[in-house]
Design an enzyme around this catalytic site. Structure first.
Site, mmCIF file in Angstrom:
data_model
loop_
_atom_site.group_PDB
_atom_site.id
_atom_site.type_symbol
_atom_site.label_atom_id
_atom_site.label_comp_id
_atom_site.label_asym_id
_atom_site.label_seq_id
_atom_site.Cartn_x
_atom_site.Cartn_y
_atom_site.Cartn_z
ATOM 1 N N THR A 17 14.244 6.921 5.823
ATOM 2 C CA THR A 17 13.350 6.504 6.917
ATOM 3 C C THR A 17 14.099 5.688 7.966
ATOM 4 O O THR A 17 13.819 5.786 9.159
ATOM 5 C CB THR A 17 12.172 5.692 6.339
ATOM 6 O OG1 THR A 17 11.426 6.567 5.505
ATOM 7 C CG2 THR A 17 11.269 5.136 7.413
ATOM 8 N N SER A 63 15.838 10.275 0.627
ATOM 9 C CA SER A 63 16.521 9.948 -0.636
ATOM 10 C C SER A 63 15.945 10.717 -1.824
ATOM 11 O O SER A 63 16.582 10.813 -2.864
ATOM 12 C CB SER A 63 16.493 8.442 -0.896
ATOM 13 O OG SER A 63 15.188 7.994 -1.128
ATOM 14 N N THR A 96 14.274 4.689 0.972
ATOM 15 C CA THR A 96 13.814 3.696 -0.007
ATOM 16 C C THR A 96 13.297 4.321 -1.309
ATOM 17 O O THR A 96 13.259 3.643 -2.325
ATOM 18 C CB THR A 96 12.688 2.824 0.594
ATOM 19 O OG1 THR A 96 11.602 3.669 0.976
ATOM 20 C CG2 THR A 96 13.181 2.037 1.792
ATOM 21 N N ASP A 97 12.926 5.598 -1.254
ATOM 22 C CA ASP A 97 12.246 6.175 -2.430
ATOM 23 C C ASP A 97 13.105 6.159 -3.691
ATOM 24 O O ASP A 97 12.597 5.905 -4.782
ATOM 25 C CB ASP A 97 11.789 7.608 -2.138
ATOM 26 C CG ASP A 97 10.610 7.639 -1.179
ATOM 27 O OD1 ASP A 97 10.047 6.572 -0.882
ATOM 28 O OD2 ASP A 97 10.253 8.742 -0.710
HETATM 29 N N1 DAS Z 1 11.885 9.183 3.372
HETATM 30 C C1 DAS Z 1 11.891 8.427 2.181
HETATM 31 C C2 DAS Z 1 13.279 8.313 1.603
HETATM 32 O O1 DAS Z 1 14.210 8.794 2.208
HETATM 33 C C3 DAS Z 1 11.216 7.104 2.321
HETATM 34 C C4 DAS Z 1 12.011 5.974 2.920
HETATM 35 O O2 DAS Z 1 13.155 6.002 3.232
HETATM 36 O O3 DAS Z 1 11.376 4.898 3.054
HETATM 37 O O4 DAS Z 1 13.439 7.746 0.561
#
Ligand code: DAS
Length: 339
Positions: A17, A63, A96-97
């Site tokens: 993100t 991710s 973040t995932d």
């Molecule tokens: N798009 C998701 C990821 O890449 C969510 C994020 O980054 O917050 O993990």
């Protein structure tokens, strides 16, 4: 041109993100990756007051799409950068995932006292009040600080510094999502200051695995996580091993690790037949697996959640450890000598 009075930090972009663009400034879902790590650095001009930044794009995806195909080159590139006198630390921009999985993997495999900070964002770069630029600024500042030596891989978001070993993404949407409720935070970032609550310390159970000869994702043994629910099919474990080639299993059990009575019987039969490690973890977001809850032929994950247990088990299997040896790598819930 480098500023010789500032440390140099190598920044690795992986996507997420933080590197995403949405249709409007109000778009906070349904966006896609569209920026590179140099775009992210350029968007924060004040970084030049903190460090000389070199960068490398390792991947550029959400991710959820990362796996050992990207993690192995990331590991080698960070190891190489930290081994050189040129760099004082590393920063990784990341979705973040699954950030906690990358952080955990790096924490167990990078052999350096220099800091690694992983930062992401909960809002895309195009959103009003996007959190990525400040998270990146803080991550670089933290990695550039001598106070950060000896603290391993950290997750830095939202003014907080958290342990890559323990921290989990707790909330699907909110800024304040990386939390290790039981273990707490390592420190904070406040008004351009890096602060730590404790002297440098490694978490109990944070062992080092030599991955320097690891070159290909196919060398990492398959470990499959099975999730508990009422009426879970007890034969999933059979499929995981016989059809999907699992060399180890992690159970995300209910509560503190419970599995169905029938499932426990099948699991024991499978263990006897294939002699592969079966780790009991929990589907609950926090807490530990008490030793006494785990069948004697299985291994309790301690405080490690299923996704971290999977990585630890993979590293143990990659290292060729026996089941007895593997059981010593999982932090026990009951505090025993040496912990
Ligand atoms: N798009 C998701 C990821 O890449 C969510 C994020 O980054 O917050 O993990």
């Amino acid at each position: 041109m480098k500023n010789s009075s500032l440390p140099s930090i190598k920044t690795f972009g992986t996507g997420g993100t933080i590197a995403s663009k949405g249709a409007t400034s109000a778009t906070t879902a349904g966006y896609s990756v569209g920026l590179t790590v140099d775009d992210l650095i350029e968007a924060v001009p004040s970084l030049t007051n903190k460090a000389n930044l070199d960068f490398l794009q390792v991947s550029n995806v959400g991710s959820e799409s990362l796996n050992y195909t990207q993690l192995i080159p990331l590991y080698h590139n960070i190891s190489e950068a930290l081994a050189s006198d040129e760099y004082a630390g590393a920063v990784v921009t990341h979705g973040t995932d699954t950030m906690e999985e990358t952080a955990f993997f790096l924490d167990l495999t990078i052999n350096s006292e220099k800091p690694i900070c992983i930062a992401g964002a909960m809002r895309p770069a195009t959103a009003t009040s996007a959190d990525g630029p400040m998270n990146l600024y803080q991550a670089v500042s933290i990695s550039a600080s001598e106070k950060s030596l000896g603290r391993g891989t950290m997750i830095t978001m939202n003014d907080r510094i958290a342990s890559g070993f323990w921290t989990t993404k707790m909330n699907a949407n909110s800024f304040d999502t990386f939390i290790a409720d039981e273990q707490g935070y390592l420190g904070y970032f406040s008004n351009d200051d890096v602060g730590y609550y404790y002297p440098p310390v490694k978490p109990n159970g944070c062992q080092f695995f030599d991955a320097s000869n690891l070159t290909d994702a196919s060398e990492v043994p398959e470990v499959i996580i099975l999730y508990s629910y009422q009426g879970v099919n007890p034969k999933l474990i059979v499929k995981a091993i016989e059809d999907l080639g699992a060399k180890g299993i992690v159970l995300a059990g209910s509560g503190a690790d419970s599995w169905t009575t029938t499932g426990n019987i099948v699991n024991e039969e499978i263990f006897e037949e294939y002699n592969i490690p079966i780790i009991h973890s929990r589907r609950t977001v926090d807490g530990g697996v008490p030793r006494d809850d785990v069948p004697e032929w299985a291994i309790g994950s301690g405080y490690l959640n299923p996704q971290k247990s999977r990585i630890l088990l993979q590293l143990c299997l990659y290292s060729g450890y026996s089941i007895d040896h593997i059981s010593q790598f999982f932090p026990a819930f009951t505090v025993v000598e040496g912990w």
